[in-house]
Write a protein that holds these residues in place. Sequence first.
Motif, short mmCIF file in Angstrom:
data_model
loop_
_atom_site.label_atom_id
_atom_site.label_comp_id
_atom_site.label_asym_id
_atom_site.label_seq_id
_atom_site.Cartn_x
_atom_site.Cartn_y
_atom_site.Cartn_z
N ARG A 69 0.95 -1.29 -0.09
CA ARG A 69 -0.27 0.17 -0.20
C ARG A 69 1.03 1.10 -0.09
O ARG A 69 0.47 2.32 -0.73
N GLY A 70 2.03 1.04 0.57
CA GLY A 70 2.68 2.33 0.71
C GLY A 70 3.65 2.67 -0.51
O GLY A 70 3.92 3.81 -0.68
N VAL A 71 3.96 1.66 -1.49
CA VAL A 71 4.64 2.08 -2.60
C VAL A 71 3.96 3.34 -3.35
O VAL A 71 4.63 4.49 -3.68
N PRO A 72 2.52 3.05 -3.97
CA PRO A 72 2.04 4.28 -4.45
C PRO A 72 2.17 5.69 -3.72
O PRO A 72 2.38 6.68 -4.49
N CYS A 78 6.45 11.81 -2.84
CA CYS A 78 7.83 12.50 -3.42
C CYS A 78 7.66 13.45 -4.68
O CYS A 78 8.46 14.31 -4.76
N ALA A 79 6.90 12.92 -5.61
CA ALA A 79 6.55 13.56 -6.77
C ALA A 79 6.13 15.02 -6.48
O ALA A 79 6.31 16.16 -6.90
N LYS A 80 5.27 15.03 -5.57
CA LYS A 80 4.40 16.22 -5.25
C LYS A 80 5.27 17.21 -4.43
O LYS A 80 5.13 18.46 -4.65
N LEU A 152 13.29 12.82 2.57
CA LEU A 152 12.04 12.38 2.92
C LEU A 152 11.60 12.82 4.30
O LEU A 152 10.67 13.22 4.50
N VAL A 153 12.51 12.48 5.39
CA VAL A 153 12.20 12.83 6.69
C VAL A 153 11.77 14.33 6.93
O VAL A 153 10.97 14.60 7.54
#
Length: 367
Positions: A69-72, A78-80, A152-153
């Motif tokens: 579930r976390g992949v998409p 990240c894209a946003k 990311l963090v």
Amino acid sequence: MAETVNVVVIGGGVVGAAIAAELSRFAEDVFLLEALPRLGLGTSTRNSGVIHRGIYYKAGSLKAVHCVRGVPMLYEFCAKHGVPHQRIGKLIVADSEDHLPQLEDLIRRAELNGVDDLRIIDSKEIQRIEPNIASPIAIHSPNTGIVEAEELVKTLARVAQSNGAHILTNTKVIGAEINNGLTTIRTEREEVQARVVINSAGLFSDDVARMFGYDKHTVYPCRGEYAEIIPSRSHIVNGLVYPLPLPTGHGLGVHFTRTTGGTLQIGPNARYRQSKDDYESDRTPLEEHYELAKIMCPSLRLEDLRLSYTGIRPRLTPEHVHTIADWVIEHDPRWPQVIHLIGIESPGLTACLSIGKSVAEMARAVL
């Protein structure tokens, strides 16, 4: 009198930051407490930085559910927000065609988890993707990727703060006490009362759990060490190349990983340590990394390697137990307003947003 807030999240790794970001969308007075000077200095940024697909994990396990579930969710986030990431693909290589049944077993497990984009490829196609990899047969996972974990963090923290969450670093939790439905959290400098407490303390999550009298689980520190390929030779592998997973259950085997910054590294190994802070003592010699990696990439040379960083996994099984433990994500059996996350190792980075969403829903139910 201690200040009363809605939620305290203990632990500012990538999972804690994701929980705070999600909770702050609907809850006021969310506090994220981190013992170290910056968020994400532990396991969260000392890993391979891989966005896993959900290949290795038992169907129905928390690892499988949250990874898939976390992949998409992670790619979209990240894209946003402009977090560096790449969908570079991955090979799981065998050194003999006799290992075809093991590759097929991995594909069947992945399909049970809802992963349907894997396929077995032959040496000709392996050479097209990775000219320097020697293998007769492999699994190709085109949607496995990499992410810049530190960024990311930081981005999750910015999202949380923009929603009104408060982040306190250098704030180590040293005790907890529950009275009249409120939890008093003690740090080295202050006390705060919380309606909900979320224990996302990573390597120290079992220590925090014991503050509430919950001693069912023990975290065993398992160090992973990396070597880096010198820049002039970093072209020898294009993406991610893994061997078949270790039969001991203690890791996925020493593999080649490319970072978003272009560095090529190999590792990690798996070495249990006594201390949760033992990152550097008794480092594995480069020769050991080399001997494992050259099986997959014969053109690799020992002089191509130099020692790199290390990380420590929060394992829920000791060294002599050769099984893979699932994560613990549950309400404290005595105090439902306390939620424990214990043993969140790989694929925790991939699954962070999915975990954050589920834990936020658990917290909302008791707020």
